[in-house]
Design an enzyme around this catalytic site. Sequence first.
Site, PDB file in Angstrom:
ATOM      1  N   LYS A 104       1.121  -9.160  -2.158  1.00 44.65           N
ATOM      2  CA  LYS A 104       0.618  -8.737  -0.848  1.00 44.65           C
ATOM      3  C   LYS A 104       1.767  -8.330   0.087  1.00 44.65           C
ATOM      4  CE  LYS A 104      -3.823  -9.368  -1.603  1.00 44.65           C
ATOM      5  NZ  LYS A 104      -4.753  -8.239  -1.674  1.00 44.65           N
ATOM      6  N   TYR A 163       0.452 -13.911  -5.990  1.00 42.75           N
ATOM      7  CA  TYR A 163      -0.462 -13.163  -5.109  1.00 42.75           C
ATOM      8  C   TYR A 163       0.247 -12.801  -3.807  1.00 42.75           C
ATOM      9  CZ  TYR A 163      -4.576 -12.853  -1.921  1.00 42.75           C
ATOM     10  OH  TYR A 163      -5.516 -12.489  -0.984  1.00 42.75           O
TER      11      TYR A 163
END
Length: 262
Positions: free
Chosen positions: A157, A153
């Site tokens: 990002k 994740y």
Amino acid sequence: MHELAGRTALVTGGGSGIGARIAALLATQGARVAVADLDATAAERIATGLPGPAGTHLGIRADVAAEDDVVAMVQALHEADMRPDLLINNAATCSDLAYEELPLTTWRRDLDVSLTGAFLTTRHLSADLRRSGGSVVNIASVNAVRSFGNEAYSAAKAGLVSLTQGLAVRWASSRVRVNAVLPGTIRTPIWDERLSRDPDVLVRAARMYPLGRIGEPEDVAQAVAFLVSDRAAWITGVALPVDGGLLAVGSTAFASDIEEIR
Ligand SMILES: NC(=O)c1ccc[n+]([C@@H]2O[C@H](COP(=O)([O-])OP(=O)(O)OC[C@H]3O[C@@H](n4cnc5c(N)ncnc54)[C@H](O)[C@@H]3O)[C@@H](O)[C@H]2O)c1
């Protein structure tokens, strides 16, 4: 205040949490809003509940990680006479496995949704965005710039922040502004699974924040509404933390340690 009257917005992952609140605020400020989500029922429910005459807004099912879905979504928007000049890339998945146990399929899914989804959506809306001098806000995370676990994740990002800077420069001459927000911990359903295993996790998380609480979807929505508005006309390429001061903490202290250094 209807400062977004005449604008058309697409919010991906708008069927829940932060995306749903962004959709509501942009609609309140006068925009027509398309809510896209993997969950068709949620997209429809949120779109139907937005302020404005019936038929103003649109709920669409789309998996932003699948190019065919993104192409079909853009076609559905055009058939509804919606040519978005505001795009909020908000859809994401966040796997919760330890790095040592992370399967390639899970790594790929986090990157496919959170990073490639933004690439595909922005890419297939590039003509609409550039024609109208639009504005893009990518919902990244504090994880993009610091280590808070969830490596797949977080890498997605960080990539999203890079994409933000790249497109901000590339599309500046078309008057398209591209910015990112970096939320800290926000109370949304993304935490539900973790809360079922660890009921105190958000209470402990709140102690990490200099402002003494975790965030609410409204905190992020207000930042997004500002960034897409003309009040932010000379702001592009930024990654704005919306994090109660978390990234300003100048030490390696983490979690409850922060209380000791205040
Ligand atoms: N909640 C937090 O603590 C937090 C912190 C930092 C950043 N963020 C970011 O904020 C954004 C919104 O998160 P949230 O907390 O509101 O999560 P959420 O789980 O409440 O909502 C995410 C929505 O995205 C949809 N979605 C998932 N995969 C999709 C796909 N492939 N295509 C289309 N839609 C898809 C889900 O169905 C859901 O409706 C995400 O980008 C997340 O990374 C959240």
